[in-house]
Every structure is written in C-alpha cells, then in structure tokens.
Design a protein around this motif. Structure first.
Motif, PDB file in Angstrom:
ATOM      1  N   ALA A   1       0.828  -1.211   0.000  1.00  0.00           N
ATOM      2  CA  ALA A   1       0.000   0.000   0.000  1.00  0.00           C
ATOM      3  C   ALA A   1       0.859   1.256   0.000  1.00  0.00           C
ATOM      4  CB  ALA A   1      -0.927  -0.015   1.210  1.00  0.00           C
ATOM      5  N   GLN A   2       1.962   1.239   0.747  1.00  0.00           N
ATOM      6  CA  GLN A   2       2.823   2.421   0.767  1.00  0.00           C
ATOM      7  C   GLN A   2       3.483   2.641  -0.588  1.00  0.00           C
ATOM      8  OE1 GLN A   2       5.400   2.045   4.226  1.00  0.00           O
ATOM      9  NE2 GLN A   2       3.749   2.687   5.603  1.00  0.00           N
ATOM     10  N   ALA A   3       3.842   1.565  -1.280  1.00  0.00           N
ATOM     11  CA  ALA A   3       4.384   1.700  -2.633  1.00  0.00           C
ATOM     12  C   ALA A   3       3.313   2.152  -3.616  1.00  0.00           C
ATOM     13  CB  ALA A   3       5.000   0.380  -3.084  1.00  0.00           C
ATOM     14  N   ALA A   4       2.112   1.617  -3.478  1.00  0.00           N
ATOM     15  CA  ALA A   4       1.020   1.930  -4.412  1.00  0.00           C
ATOM     16  C   ALA A   4       0.603   3.392  -4.336  1.00  0.00           C
ATOM     17  CB  ALA A   4      -0.177   1.030  -4.129  1.00  0.00           C
ATOM     18  N   ALA A   5       0.871   4.044  -3.216  1.00  0.00           N
ATOM     19  CA  ALA A   5       0.553   5.468  -3.097  1.00  0.00           C
ATOM     20  C   ALA A   5       1.441   6.321  -3.990  1.00  0.00           C
ATOM     21  CB  ALA A   5       0.704   5.904  -1.641  1.00  0.00           C
ATOM     22  N   VAL A   6       2.544   5.733  -4.485  1.00  0.00           N
ATOM     23  CA  VAL A   6       3.503   6.463  -5.319  1.00  0.00           C
ATOM     24  C   VAL A   6       3.575   5.885  -6.730  1.00  0.00           C
ATOM     25  CG1 VAL A   6       5.935   7.122  -5.560  1.00  0.00           C
ATOM     26  CG2 VAL A   6       4.872   7.057  -3.286  1.00  0.00           C
ATOM     27  N   TRP A   7       3.572   4.564  -6.839  1.00  0.00           N
ATOM     28  CA  TRP A   7       3.761   3.892  -8.133  1.00  0.00           C
ATOM     29  C   TRP A   7       2.465   3.931  -8.932  1.00  0.00           C
ATOM     30  CZ3 TRP A   7       7.419   2.724 -11.261  1.00  0.00           C
ATOM     31  CH2 TRP A   7       7.255   1.755 -12.253  1.00  0.00           C
ATOM     32  N   PRO A   8       2.514   4.327 -10.200  1.00  0.00           N
ATOM     33  CA  PRO A   8       1.278   4.482 -10.979  1.00  0.00           C
ATOM     34  C   PRO A   8       0.664   3.188 -11.479  1.00  0.00           C
ATOM     35  CG  PRO A   8       3.187   5.054 -12.322  1.00  0.00           C
ATOM     36  CD  PRO A   8       3.702   4.814 -10.936  1.00  0.00           C
ATOM     37  N   GLY A   9       1.385   2.083 -11.424  1.00  0.00           N
ATOM     38  CA  GLY A   9       0.866   0.807 -11.916  1.00  0.00           C
ATOM     39  C   GLY A   9       0.691  -0.199 -10.803  1.00  0.00           C
ATOM     40  N   GLU A  10       0.663  -1.477 -11.188  1.00  0.00           N
ATOM     41  CA  GLU A  10       0.534  -2.547 -10.203  1.00  0.00           C
ATOM     42  C   GLU A  10       1.822  -2.697  -9.398  1.00  0.00           C
ATOM     43  OE1 GLU A  10      -0.060  -7.435  -9.992  1.00  0.00           O
ATOM     44  OE2 GLU A  10       0.053  -6.405 -11.931  1.00  0.00           O
ATOM     45  N   VAL A  11       1.693  -2.848  -8.102  1.00  0.00           N
ATOM     46  CA  VAL A  11       2.833  -3.147  -7.248  1.00  0.00           C
ATOM     47  C   VAL A  11       2.827  -4.649  -6.983  1.00  0.00           C
ATOM     48  CG1 VAL A  11       3.935  -2.805  -5.010  1.00  0.00           C
ATOM     49  CG2 VAL A  11       2.785  -0.879  -6.151  1.00  0.00           C
TER      50      VAL A  11
END
Length: 255
Positions: free
Chosen positions: A234-244
């Motif tokens: 979730a912390q990565a998904a707040a920044v990464w525009p695609g699937e984590v």
C-alpha cells in the motif's frame, strides 16, 4: 530472460521463504545459463528445487551480510564433496572486496587457500560491467552499512534491476533506468523505521523507480517476517502508478 524467486525474506529466513536468492536464466548457445543473485541463509535447499547445483554458471553476491551470502558455505561443500559431480569446475563468484577471505572465515577455514579450489572469486566494481554467457551484468554502488551493490542484468533485450539492500541513493537512477523489472528492497515501513542508510520502504522504492524513468514493473522483496506485506504494498502503491507486485518464494516470472 526468466526470474525465479528462490528466497525473498528480508534480514533472515522466514517461515515461508529463505533469505535473499534469485535465479536468472536465459538461453544461449543451445543451452540454459543459470545466474544466481545472492545466496542467503536457507536458500541453497530451495535452489535445488529449481536447478541442479552443478548447473550454476556464476554467483553474484550484492554484499556480505549473512542473509545474502551465507549459503555459499553450503555450495562450497557441494562443490568439494558431491560424489555425483563427474567434472568439477570452479564457479565464478562475484562480490565485494574480500569476498573469498570473508567466506572462508565463515566456514572456519584457513586463508589464503580457503575456497579457491571450488570458486573463482572476482571483485565487483561500481559501473564496471561483466559478461556472463548471455548476461550483461553491471554493479551499481548503493547505500548500505556494508560495501553493497545493486545489480543490473541485461539479456534478450530485457533488463532486471535488483537493488540488493539499500536506502535511497543516486545509484538507483542508473540501476533502474528503463528496467523491465525493478526488484527492490522494501524492508522498512514508513512511520515506523527511521534509521537512515539501511533499507528502502515501499514508498521510497516506488519513488526511486518513478524518478529513474522507464521502469515497466515494480516488485517489492526483502520484506522481513515481522512486516505486514499488505502495508508495504500500500505504501508503494501510493507512489507507483501501476501494479505493485510482491515477490513470492518459488514463483517464476518471464521478462
């Protein structure tokens, strides 16, 4: 190019995975080449589910913390004593300065003879690439308490960028740029882990991939057993525009 997650547990072997170990494979010259990135605690047993140990073409150790290198001691035993090995060749082992001496000490062996009959130790140097069969391998110095490298592996027109262990640093820009897959340390959790210079969090891993430009896939790895993987994602998904993506032990990915 094919990536197999042999071990993805951070800092120590976990209940569902060994510590860090990744098998990268590609076809060349009518055969499969097998490159092992890191060989952390507990990984050697799991690696044998995927290849025979005599089929290893080279090992790259990103740094010399036990969760990334210690099972080289077991591979030494297999190299030296396995009675089914009809032809013994030294396996090239790339690592930081002093890798051969450090691994001999880990096995309580006398230097300088150590493991040199079984392994051909070669030193990693920042931005100096080496060719291993079909793999163009380039180490990039990263930020960790020990001498440490991220590793960029190129083959078949694809790029795997593996961080090893690192905090945010300039080396990630060139390591990640235009990578097919960024396989990245995500041991820390935002709001909980504050010590600088050791590990990335999910958000910092994602930000490094965004900043580098051209990264197609982001996969978090090196998550310790005490972390909630969903929080890291979730912390990565707040920044990464695609699937984590989250690395899964024994999973195989085509790049």
């Amino acid at each position: 190019m094919r990536l197999t997650i042999v071990g993805c547990s951070g800092s120590l072997a976990g209940p569902g995975s060994p510590a860090s170990c990744y098998l990268v494979q590609a076809q060349d010259g009518g055969r499969t080449w097998n490159l092992v990135l890191d060989l952390g605690s507990g990984a050697l047993g799991a690696l044998q589910r995927h290849i025979d140990l005599t089929a290893i073409d080279a090992v790259v150790l990103t740094h010399l913390h036990a969760d990334h290198c210690l099972d080289l001691c077991g591979l030494y035993v297999a190299q030296k004593y396995n009675p089914s090995a009809t032809e013994r060749t030294r396996i090239p082992v790339y690592g930081p300065a002093g890798t051969g001496e450090r691994m001999a000490r880990a096995y309580d062996m006398t230097w300088p003879e150590g493991m040199h009959h079984e392994f051909d130790f070669r030193e990693l140097v920042d931005r100096q690439g080496v060719q291993i069969g079909p793999f163009a391998v380039t180490p990039h110095s990263v930020r960790h308490p020990a001498e440490a490298y991220g590793v960029r592996v190129e083959a078949d027109g694809e790029v795997l960028a593996y961080t090893g262990d690192t905090d945010t640093c300039d080396g990630l820009n060139t390591l990640f740029h235009n990578a097919t897959l960024a396989l990245t340390d995500s041991a820390f959790v935002d709001g909980r882990d504050h010590t600088p210079g050791i590990h990335l969090s999910g958000s910092r891993a994602a930000q490094a991939a965004v900043d580098a430009g051209g990264v197609r896939r982001l996969m978090l790895t090196h998550i310790p057993p005490w972390n909630d993987r969903a929080i890291c994602r979730a912390q990565a998904a707040a920044v990464w525009p695609g699937e984590v993506e989250l690395a899964e032990a024994d999973a195989v990915y085509e790049l």
